[in-house]
Design an enzyme around this catalytic site. Structure first.
Site: not given
Length: 649
Positions: A424, A502, A506
């Site tokens: 990400e 993470d 999100d």
């Protein structure tokens, strides 16, 4: 509706948790592990230098007796609890003498005991348990039934002041075990291993009606490894040990003892221990040993020009023909579960690797003839691996598909070892590129949220750049569930495709979007176990200890609280503890990312694998959750079952 009030909340006291859920505390196939807890306590006395003999007797009527000539369990009244110390040890969970390991004078610094749970579990799961203690010039006795004292501690005789020891008699409660009998093979192996790991310790096993067995190894590991070897090794057994003597980031006294041997056809099953506790499923100390051995052999082979051109050694080439014994001493070991069959301490990997590498490399160079045989065996294994590896021609710019420019590829062509991280963000991607193993690890950064592809037609998929790049990078075309048997996986470029996002909301959303992509359009990869999810830590807990900082990485809030609770029990000053929360992978430096998320030996990976039937069953759930026309259904589901979902909102 049933009445749910404060009276509905049940508080389990003393040993009730063990009786309610014995499988959380021990193996319930047979009582071997609850006997091992008592043996381990006797072994801790030997490890601390106070016991020279351990005896175990199995009586015909089911009783098991474990005796040692250590100091004897304390019988004095505990100043806070107002009960004899021995009663607390057997009756209360989390009571023991092995918490304050940071004190240099504590004789149990390197014991296997962690939680103060061991023998209290033995007591809880026994019909009757009797303890006789020789200590302070007297013989003391206490008895329990079902975990509760039925005969209070009393002095039953006198004895010489230098005669000390503990005898524990156990009658396991058959209700808690599939079989009421101890596994003799496991028990024999356990007892012999104690003798192996502590040279000079006499260990005896007496079974009613059979001849007594005893073990005492003056040369410890070398003698035992010679016994268990399947044949003649290609070089003499290398026995070594190294322990920390100066403050260098590890505690003084930590380290390892080991014995290594190599065989043409591979050796017997390796064995490892942490603070004398057998770790049947290995763990980070075994990974550290293999890393140290690999680095030493690799350096020796390069120095002596043994490696042929284009042959790169891998760890498995060096270690696949090796058998070993390893005994690590770790101040603060972290195990997977109460039965302690796998070590998970990240520090142990680095510790054992450092302890092993230099002594072994010195031995190889001092015995170059033997070192050459070991290195040649590894080279032969590497050549065989390369021959059997499916060669993958990486498509060049002139080909039909060009590899994505943002893909940082790995050097190896060995699909079995190669892995690609779908990371990400560019920031985390940069750290991953710096921290990775360039030989076998590739990195593909993803910009922003991936498209929800649940209702995207297959021929429209490649309009999205991220999806296009993922498909081209992994070398497999999108396909439907019905096409699993006919899909061509010969172009697959990585054995593991690892989603790395993470540890926040999100990040979870990105995971779900990638799950959606693979479940809908690449189901063959899920069925064959190629998809994984990395679990980076959310917290880091640092505490100062004798001039250096010890760090603990915590996956979530619960692990953080567990670490803080343990540090408090060890008496660590709260002012010396620092808790930090990672905002994301991009905040980690390359070393931290390697240690926690990239390194195969210390990271946590969760496989996303399912059978064809399970994949089909998941489709209904994903249609409800990811379908564009399912808003009403999602709302109804949230109103009905939303409370069952754990969410970090």
């Amino acid at each position: 509706m049933s009445n749910y009030s404060a009276a509905s909340i049940r508080v389990l006291k003393d040993l009730e948790p063990v009786k309610e859920r014995p499988g959380m505390y021990t193996r319930t196939t047979c009582p071997t592990h609850i006997v091992q807890e008592v043996i381990d306590n006797a072994a801790d006395e030997a490890l601390a230098g106070f016991a020279r003999k351990i005896s175990v007797r199995l009586a015909a009527d089911g009783w098991i007796e474990v005796t040692d000539n250590g100091r004897g369990i304390p019988v004095e009244i505990h100043p806070e609890e107002g009960r004899p110390a021995v009663e607390l040890v057997f009756c209360k969970l989390h009571a023991g003498g092995k918490f304050n390991k940071t004190e240099s004078g504590n004789a149990y610094r390197f014991s296997g005991g962690l939680h103060g749970v061991g023998v209290s579990v033995t007591n809880a799961l026994s019909t009757r348990l009797e303890v006789e203690i020789k200590r302070g010039g007297g013989v003391h006795r206490i008895a329990f039934a079902g975990g509760t004292p039925v005969e209070p501690l009393q002095r039953i005789g006198d004895i010489g002041p230098r005669t000390t020891g503990t005898a524990v008699r156990i009658l396991p409660d058959a209700r808690y075990f599939d079989s009421p009998r101890v596994n003799l093979a496991q028990l024999t192996h356990l007892l012999r291993s104690k003798a192996v790991l502590m040279p000079g310790l006499l260990v005896e096993l007496e079974i009613d009606g059979e001849e007594k067995k005893s073990w005492c190894y003056q040369n410890g590991m070398a003698d035992y490894l010679a016994e268990m070897m399947p044949g003649q090794p290609v070089a003499p057994i290398f026995v070594g040990e190294k322990f920390v003597t100066t403050d260098n980031g590890f505690a003084i006294g930590e380290g390892a003892t080991w014995a290594l041997a190599w065989f043409e056809e591979g050796g017997g099953k390796p064995e490892s221990y942490v603070n004398l506790i057998p770790t049947l499923d290995g763990g980070t100390h075994e990974a550290g040993l293999k890393s140290g051995v690999f680095e030493a052999v690799k350096a020796f082979a390069e120095h002596h020009a043994i490696l042929p051109a284009k042959v790169k050694l891998a760890q498995e080439d060096v270690c696949s023909k090796m058998t070993f014994l390893l005994s690590a001493k770790v101040l603060d070991p972290q195990f997977q579960g109460q039965t302690k069959e796998k070590l998970t301490s990240r520090d142990a990997y680095k510790l054992v690797s450092q302890m092993v590498r230099d002594p072994f490399e010195l031995w190889l160079n001092s015995h170059a003839e033997h070192g050459r045989k070991i290195a040649e065996l590894a080279v032969k294994a590497a050549q065989n691996r390369l021959k059997s590896t499916q060669k993958v021609e990486k498509k060049k710019s002139s080909g039909i598909a060009t590899l994505p420019g943002k893909l940082t590829d790995c050097e190896s062509d060995d699909i079995g070892r190669n892995e690609v991280f779908l990371v990400e963000g560019d920031s985390a991607g940069g750290s991953a590129k710096q921290g990775r193993d360039k030989e076998t690890q590739a990195v593909l950064p993803l910009r922003g949220k991936v498209l929800n592809t649940w209702e995207v037609e297959r021929d429209q998929l490649f309009r999205n750049n991220e999806v296009h790049d993922i498909s081209v990078a992994i070398g497999v075309d999108p396909h439907a569930l019905e096409q699993i048997d006919s899909v061509d996986l010969s172009g697959l470029r990585y054995g593991r495709i690892i989603i790395m996002s993470d540890a926040d909301v999100d990040g979870s959303h990105i995971q779900v979007l990638l799950f959606t992509l693979f479940l809908r359009h690449f189901p063959a990869l899920i069925e064959r176990g190629h998809i994984y999810v990395a679990q980076p830590p959310l917290f880091r807990v640092d505490h100062e200890a004798k001039g250096h900082t010890r760090k603990h990485y915590c996956l979530d809030e619960a692990e953080k609280e567990q670490i803080l609770h343990k540090l408090a029990e060890e008496g660590v000053n709260p002012n010396r503890i620092t808790v930090s929360r990672f905002k994301g992978l991009g905040e980690m430096n390359p070393d931290q990312l390697w240690e926690t998320t990239l390194c195969p030996d210390t990271r946590r990976l969760v496989p996303f694998q399912a059978s064809r039937e399970e994949i089909a069953a998941m489709h209904a759930g994903f249609t409800l959750l990811m379908g564009k026309g399912e808003a009403a259904g999602r709302r109804a589901w949230m109103e009905k079952d939303g409370g069952l979902v754990e969410a970090d909102i």
